[in-house]
Design an enzyme around this catalytic site. Structure first.
Site, PDB file in Angstrom:
ATOM      1  N   ALA A  65       4.230  20.553  87.627  1.00 54.80           N
ATOM      2  CA  ALA A  65       4.728  19.802  86.059  1.00 54.80           C
ATOM      3  C   ALA A  65       6.240  20.039  86.236  1.00 54.80           C
ATOM      4  CB  ALA A  65       4.244  20.581  84.828  1.00 54.80           C
ATOM      5  N   GLY A 111       0.944  21.317  89.129  1.00 49.36           N
ATOM      6  CA  GLY A 111       0.514  20.250  88.922  1.00 49.36           C
ATOM      7  C   GLY A 111       0.353  19.126  89.869  1.00 49.36           C
ATOM      8  N   GLU A 114      -2.641  20.340  91.444  1.00 50.02           N
ATOM      9  CA  GLU A 114      -3.856  20.312  90.238  1.00 50.02           C
ATOM     10  C   GLU A 114      -4.052  18.797  89.888  1.00 50.02           C
ATOM     11  OE1 GLU A 114      -1.515  22.573  87.566  1.00 50.02           O
ATOM     12  OE2 GLU A 114      -3.741  23.345  86.670  1.00 50.02           O
ATOM     13  N   GLU A 134       2.359  29.536  89.842  1.00 47.10           N
ATOM     14  CA  GLU A 134       2.781  29.205  88.607  1.00 47.10           C
ATOM     15  C   GLU A 134       3.242  30.670  88.013  1.00 47.10           C
ATOM     16  OE1 GLU A 134       1.157  27.124  89.793  1.00 47.10           O
ATOM     17  OE2 GLU A 134       1.183  25.613  88.403  1.00 47.10           O
TER      18      GLU A 134
HETATM   19  N1  COA Z   1      10.112  20.457  87.838  1.00 50.75           N
HETATM   20  C1  COA Z   1      11.286  19.610  87.779  1.00 50.75           C
HETATM   21  N2  COA Z   1      12.056  19.498  88.602  1.00 50.75           N
HETATM   22  C2  COA Z   1      12.073  19.957  89.715  1.00 50.75           C
HETATM   23  C3  COA Z   1      10.945  20.008  89.984  1.00 50.75           C
HETATM   24  C4  COA Z   1       9.626  21.172  89.493  1.00 50.75           C
HETATM   25  N3  COA Z   1       8.682  20.616  89.785  1.00 50.75           N
HETATM   26  N4  COA Z   1      11.082  20.161  91.117  1.00 50.75           N
HETATM   27  C5  COA Z   1      11.370  20.071  91.595  1.00 50.75           C
HETATM   28  N5  COA Z   1      11.923  19.625  90.813  1.00 50.75           N
HETATM   29  C6  COA Z   1      13.645  19.284  91.169  1.00 50.75           C
HETATM   30  C7  COA Z   1      15.285  20.202  91.321  1.00 50.75           C
HETATM   31  O1  COA Z   1      15.407  20.282  90.096  1.00 50.75           O
HETATM   32  C8  COA Z   1      15.623  19.049  91.762  1.00 50.75           C
HETATM   33  O2  COA Z   1      16.494  18.697  90.632  1.00 50.75           O
HETATM   34  P1  COA Z   1      18.413  18.701  91.122  1.00 50.75           P
HETATM   35  O3  COA Z   1      18.917  17.738  92.042  1.00 50.75           O
HETATM   36  O4  COA Z   1      18.441  17.478  89.856  1.00 50.75           O
HETATM   37  O5  COA Z   1      18.603  20.296  90.810  1.00 50.75           O
HETATM   38  C9  COA Z   1      14.849  18.204  93.170  1.00 50.75           C
HETATM   39  O6  COA Z   1      13.957  18.269  91.998  1.00 50.75           O
HETATM   40  C10 COA Z   1      14.692  18.503  94.149  1.00 50.75           C
HETATM   41  O7  COA Z   1      14.593  20.147  94.257  1.00 50.75           O
HETATM   42  P2  COA Z   1      15.526  21.043  95.336  1.00 50.75           P
HETATM   43  O8  COA Z   1      14.796  22.383  94.417  1.00 50.75           O
HETATM   44  O9  COA Z   1      16.818  21.168  95.085  1.00 50.75           O
HETATM   45  O10 COA Z   1      14.006  21.047  96.353  1.00 50.75           O
HETATM   46  P3  COA Z   1      14.347  22.129  97.763  1.00 50.75           P
HETATM   47  O11 COA Z   1      13.556  20.993  98.972  1.00 50.75           O
HETATM   48  O12 COA Z   1      15.401  23.213  97.761  1.00 50.75           O
HETATM   49  O13 COA Z   1      13.216  23.038  97.079  1.00 50.75           O
HETATM   50  C11 COA Z   1      10.740  23.594  96.170  1.00 50.75           C
HETATM   51  C12 COA Z   1      11.586  21.836  97.179  1.00 50.75           C
HETATM   52  C13 COA Z   1       9.292  21.907  95.627  1.00 50.75           C
HETATM   53  C14 COA Z   1      10.430  24.028  97.326  1.00 50.75           C
HETATM   54  C15 COA Z   1      11.438  23.468  95.290  1.00 50.75           C
HETATM   55  O14 COA Z   1      11.894  22.272  94.393  1.00 50.75           O
HETATM   56  C16 COA Z   1      10.619  24.217  93.562  1.00 50.75           C
HETATM   57  O15 COA Z   1      10.060  25.336  94.251  1.00 50.75           O
HETATM   58  N6  COA Z   1      10.295  23.216  92.683  1.00 50.75           N
HETATM   59  C17 COA Z   1       9.132  23.773  92.318  1.00 50.75           C
HETATM   60  C18 COA Z   1       7.773  23.773  92.159  1.00 50.75           C
HETATM   61  C19 COA Z   1       7.427  24.584  91.691  1.00 50.75           C
HETATM   62  O16 COA Z   1       7.257  25.562  90.371  1.00 50.75           O
HETATM   63  N7  COA Z   1       6.089  24.096  90.688  1.00 50.75           N
HETATM   64  C20 COA Z   1       5.667  24.234  89.740  1.00 50.75           C
HETATM   65  C21 COA Z   1       5.378  24.312  88.600  1.00 50.75           C
HETATM   66  S1  COA Z   1       4.343  23.842  87.259  1.00 50.75           S
END
Ligand code: COA
Length: 259
Positions: A65, A111, A114, A134
């Site tokens: 999400a 999400g 999910e 989460e």
């Molecule tokens: N919500 C909002 N933005 C998200 C996102 C999310 N769940 N997951 C990734 N993004 C965005 C990042 O903020 C970043 O945006 P920016 O370039 O404007 O800063 C872009 O997507 C790229 O992500 P980034 O984190 O730079 O890539 P990465 O390769 O370093 O890491 C992940 C990849 C998937 C490990 C990392 O993005 C992450 O942990 N995301 C969240 C996962 C999460 O907790 N999901 C559950 C949500 S309920």
């Protein structure tokens, strides 16, 4: 037509691609609203019999999400976020009368996992990473993840994955039964198309009945055996039942119409 989703229909398959690659296809409010409209349309669209959901780009299916949208939510807003998500997207996918396959092409987190779990089954590319992280955010899964992960992999593994927030790779997901197949990235959609192709030759109303009956096995408020009996009986009133049995007896392929 949609800002965050690409769609295409080809050979009776609806291709749904979540199209926010710069945010790793994170599900914001607008994307969820678009998915709601699209899935409702799919229910009634005679042009498509199976859908495949995937994420744009090489990196992510859906990374969760959109965290930026709910960071300042209150208790009531949080509850509403989950409830609306359940009814308007995740349950809508699970209860679809036509099969929906998740093509997990990279990160499927929160999400995103999910969403994949709400689909009828999942195919993952070898580079997929799946998890429900989460608790790292001070939350729990809110789009059905606590329930569907337990149903798919059992309570103990579900608790381990949710409580540790660990991400697992495609091979571990396959061993757990969380995904049905793994493929190379290049072969992911072809594998989904192969599965879709098989289902598209079958009687559409029988597929709907099978989905309803199998889904009932995970619903406490329903007696799945009763649902099976009802769905089984109803199919005897369909033209496709007559065609399917007739075709068998005449040693030919059935030509189903969905009636
Ligand atoms: N919500 C909002 N933005 C998200 C996102 C999310 N769940 N997951 C990734 N993004 C965005 C990042 O903020 C970043 O945006 P920016 O370039 O404007 O800063 C872009 O997507 C790229 O992500 P980034 O984190 O730079 O890539 P990465 O390769 O370093 O890491 C992940 C990849 C998937 C490990 C990392 O993005 C992450 O942990 N995301 C969240 C996962 C999460 O907790 N999901 C559950 C949500 S309920």
């Amino acid at each position: 037509m949609y800002n965050n989703i690409k769609t295409e229909i080809n050979n009776r398959i609806l291709y749904i691609t979540i199209n926010r690659a710069t945010k790793l296809n994170a599900l914001n409010k607008e994307t969820l609203a678009e998915l709601n409209a699209l899935i409702k349309d799919f229910y009634n669209n005679p042009e498509a019999g199976v859908a495949i959901i995937t994420g744009d780009g090489p990196k992510a299916f859906v990374a969760g999400a959109d965290i930026s949208e709910f960071a300042s939510f209150s208790i009531e807003e949080g509850k509403q976020l989950a409830a609306t998500g359940h009814s308007s997207v995740f349950d809508l996918i699970e209860n679809s009368p036509k099969p929906i396959i998740a093509a997990v092409n990279g990160f499927a987190l929160g999400g995103g996992l999910e969403l994949a779990m709400a689909c009828h089954f999942r195919v993952a590319s070898i580079n997929a990473k799946l998890g429900l992280p989460e608790v790292t955010l001070g939350l729990i899964p809110g789009y059905g993840g606590t329930q569907r992960l337990s149903q798919l992999v059992g309570k103990a593994k579900a608790l381990e994955l949710i409580l540790t927030a660990d991400m697992i790779g495609a091979e571990d997901a396959l061993a757990l039964g969380l995904v049905n197949y793994i493929t190379s990235p290049d072969e992911l959609i072809a594998k989904c198309e192969e599965l879709a192709g098989k289902m598209l030759t079958k009687a559409p109303l029988a597929l709907s009945a099978a989905i309803a009956a199998v889904n009932a096995s995970t619903k406490n408020e329903k007696n799945g055996f009763e649902v099976e009996i009802d769905e089984f009986g109803k199919l005897f009133g369909t033209e496709d039942f007559k065609e399917g049995t007739q075709a068998f007896l005449e040693k030919r392929k059935a030509n189903f119409t969905g009636r």
